[in-house]
Design a protein around this motif. Structure first.
Motif, PDB file in Angstrom:
ATOM      1  N   ASN A   1      22.816  54.957 -61.145  1.00 37.94           N
ATOM      2  CA  ASN A   1      23.694  54.479 -60.081  1.00 37.94           C
ATOM      3  C   ASN A   1      23.293  53.063 -59.697  1.00 37.94           C
ATOM      4  O   ASN A   1      22.149  52.819 -59.314  1.00 37.94           O
ATOM      5  N   ASP A   2      24.222  52.122 -59.854  1.00 37.67           N
ATOM      6  CA  ASP A   2      23.937  50.747 -59.449  1.00 37.67           C
ATOM      7  C   ASP A   2      25.228  50.045 -59.061  1.00 37.67           C
ATOM      8  O   ASP A   2      26.286  50.677 -58.960  1.00 37.67           O
ATOM      9  N   ASP A   3      25.144  48.744 -58.832  1.00 35.89           N
ATOM     10  CA  ASP A   3      26.308  48.006 -58.348  1.00 35.89           C
ATOM     11  C   ASP A   3      27.486  48.072 -59.313  1.00 35.89           C
ATOM     12  O   ASP A   3      28.641  47.921 -58.902  1.00 35.89           O
TER      13      ASP A   3
ATOM     14  N   GLU B   1      32.851  54.496 -59.752  1.00 40.26           N
ATOM     15  CA  GLU B   1      32.213  53.460 -58.953  1.00 40.26           C
ATOM     16  C   GLU B   1      30.854  53.941 -58.440  1.00 40.26           C
ATOM     17  O   GLU B   1      30.520  55.120 -58.518  1.00 40.26           O
ATOM     18  N   ARG B   2      30.101  53.009 -57.912  1.00 44.08           N
ATOM     19  CA  ARG B   2      28.782  53.346 -57.383  1.00 44.08           C
ATOM     20  C   ARG B   2      28.876  54.477 -56.358  1.00 44.08           C
ATOM     21  O   ARG B   2      29.773  54.490 -55.510  1.00 44.08           O
TER      22      ARG B   2
ATOM     23  N   GLU C   1      27.983  56.077 -53.097  1.00 39.31           N
ATOM     24  CA  GLU C   1      27.503  55.588 -51.808  1.00 39.31           C
ATOM     25  C   GLU C   1      27.268  56.768 -50.874  1.00 39.31           C
ATOM     26  O   GLU C   1      28.078  57.694 -50.815  1.00 39.31           O
TER      27      GLU C   1
ATOM     28  N   ASN D   1      19.065  53.063 -52.469  1.00 40.41           N
ATOM     29  CA  ASN D   1      20.450  52.907 -52.936  1.00 40.41           C
ATOM     30  C   ASN D   1      21.136  51.702 -52.303  1.00 40.41           C
ATOM     31  O   ASN D   1      22.339  51.722 -52.051  1.00 40.41           O
ATOM     32  N   ARG D   2      20.391  50.652 -52.083  1.00 43.34           N
ATOM     33  CA  ARG D   2      20.930  49.431 -51.489  1.00 43.34           C
ATOM     34  C   ARG D   2      21.522  48.519 -52.574  1.00 43.34           C
ATOM     35  O   ARG D   2      21.236  48.685 -53.762  1.00 43.34           O
ATOM     36  N   PRO D   3      22.329  47.530 -52.184  1.00 39.58           N
ATOM     37  CA  PRO D   3      22.853  46.579 -53.171  1.00 39.58           C
ATOM     38  C   PRO D   3      21.725  45.938 -53.978  1.00 39.58           C
ATOM     39  O   PRO D   3      20.670  45.596 -53.445  1.00 39.58           O
TER      40      PRO D   3
ATOM     41  N   LEU E   1      32.602  62.461 -49.500  1.00 36.76           N
ATOM     42  CA  LEU E   1      31.489  61.867 -50.239  1.00 36.76           C
ATOM     43  C   LEU E   1      31.434  62.520 -51.620  1.00 36.76           C
ATOM     44  O   LEU E   1      30.762  63.533 -51.817  1.00 36.76           O
TER      45      LEU E   1
END
Length: 442
Positions: free
Chosen positions: A111-113, A154-155, A157, A174-176, A287
């Motif tokens: 999981n990433d940007d 998509e990522r 969140e 899990n931050r940008p 979610l």
């Protein structure tokens, strides 16, 4: 080729000492673009978040759960035909982590940007006992990774609040700019193999709550194959299975962190994210997570993740009609055409066809019994396994580009390695002169 590391980076990665990675490993949580709002280490990064490059991500995936070659099997067991070979391994491949009973059923979520992904390595085949043969072979291994990573969307969140992320991780998880690597195991595969092994040793399986013998073992007890005095409670067997998968998942996550030291990335291994939410258990609340299907029944402590259709399907309903089908397909995975023990399938032995032809094959009556056993477990519990999730998760690892300024301000020398100091120049070409030498000091 796009996604391939610079040659200098590949060469240094291949030479990086294992002991430096082991003893230099630290949890370096503060990355570019992050901030700590208060307390004695309050600090705001002066830099923007910097996502991992495709090359960095591919290397870490390969290190975590990548294909390493054929496994060597289990050479001997005292159960079964003494003239036949051991039949425990479920898949013929070796991975970068060990797997109990050769199940090799794990994958990794990323999981990433750029999005959410899953690997599809477990049904690949190898070409040799050792696929890695130095820096020159890394490009091919990364090509295998690239071809077997599926984008899910998509990522993912999650709110940085209770009950989704633990308080001490909300500022960082899990931050940008960060990449989350979450190994997952097929607990159904592992449990079926543990049932296969334990009953193959003559042990009937009993309901741990009532003592009732599960399935229909009458035929095998009558002919002496199963021995009532060896009866094993189901919960004990399933706990052993979970221990196996948790171990391999932890090792897969740790592999990521070790190679992060060699690349010069920050991050850490942890378990502070709500796994139910991450996989998709809160989809009804908006979610979707990684989009896994869940089952729930009154009396269960929490919903059970089942898998995700088309990309990770354990042998359990709704991905099979029933557990009789599951057991038949599991047996075919070992002994059917193209299965692990098909003499025509390539493998590690000099006399590959001869050794595989002599591997112990269980009787049709034994496979039927396993079908009744697995179906009884499912009917009694409403799930399979009865006491564990169908998809299990252990610890996971987050990687990010380290903010050296933070560590220089608050920590003594030695808080990061030369690989961290040299990372931007070596992996991203951010330099105006020669790359600083590896024996220089910050």
């Amino acid at each position: 080729m796009p996604g391939q590391p610079p040659q200098e980076a590949i060469d240094e990665l291949a030479r990086f000492p294992l002991l430096d990675a082991l003893f230099g490993r630290r949890s370096r949580r503060f990355g570019l673009g992050m901030s700590i709002p208060d307390g004695p280490l309050a600090y705001a990064s002066r830099h923007a978040p910097q996502p991992l490059s495709e090359a960095e991500r591919l290397v870490l995936i390969a290190a975590s759960v990548g294909l390493s070659g054929w496994n060597l099997g289990i050479p001997h067991t005292e159960s079964g035909d003494p003239e036949a070979g051991n039949n425990y391994p479920v898949r013929p491949i070796g991975r970068t982590y060990p797997s109990g009973g050769g199940a090799q059923g794990s994958e990794i979520l990323i999981n990433d940007d750029s999005g959410a992904y899953i690997t599809r390595f477990r049904d690949l085949d190898a070409d040799a006992i050792r696929e890695y043969a130095g820096a020159g072979s890394l490009e091919r291994l990364l090509d295998i990774v690239r071809s077997n990573v599926v984008r899910l969307g998509e990522r993912v969140e999650l709110p940085a609040e209770h009950p989704f992320i633990a308080a001490h991780n909300r500022w960082v998880a899990n931050r940008p700019g960060t990449t989350l690597f979450v190994p997952i195991a097929d607990q159904v595969d592992s449990t079926l193999n543990h049932l296969w092994i334990r009953t193959g040793e003559g042990a009937p399986i009993t309901d741990h709550r009532t003592g009732r013998v599960l399935g229909d073992p009458s035929e095998l007890i009558a002919d002496g194959f199963l021995k009532p005095e060896r009866a094993t409670p189901l919960a004990v067997l399933e706990a052993n299975s979970r221990m196996s998968t948790t171990s391999e998942l932890a090792i897969a996550a740790y592999n990521v962190q070790l190679v992060m030291q060699a690349i010069g990335l920050g991050g850490w291994l942890f378990s502070g994210i709500n796994i139910q939410a991450l996989l998709g258990g809160f989809a009804g609340k908006g979610l979707p997570g990684f989009g896994f299907d869940f089952a729930h029944r009154e009396g269960w402590l929490q919903p059970v993740p089942l898998g995700r259709r088309g990309v990770f399907e354990p042998l359990v309903p709704p991905f099979v009609a029933d557990m009789h089908e599951a057991v038949r397909r599991f047996a075919d995975r070992k002994f059917g055409p193209g299965g692990v023990y098909d003499p025509a399938r390539p493998g590690p032995y000099r006399d590959n066809g001869g050794i595989k032809a002599r591997t112990d094959r269980y009787s049709e009556s034994f496979v039927r019994y396993l079908g009744t056993l697995a179906q009884d477990i499912y009917d009694t519990s409403g799930r399979f396994p009865a006491t564990q999730p169908s998809v299990s998760v252990g610890p996971y690892t987050q990687a990010q580009h380290i903010d050296l300024d933070f560590y220089d301000r608050f920590y003594k020398d030695g808080a990061y390695l030369d690989s961290h100091r040299r990372h931007q120049a070596l992996w991203h070409g951010e330099r105006t002169g020669p790359i600083p030498s590896a024996d220089a000091h910050p």
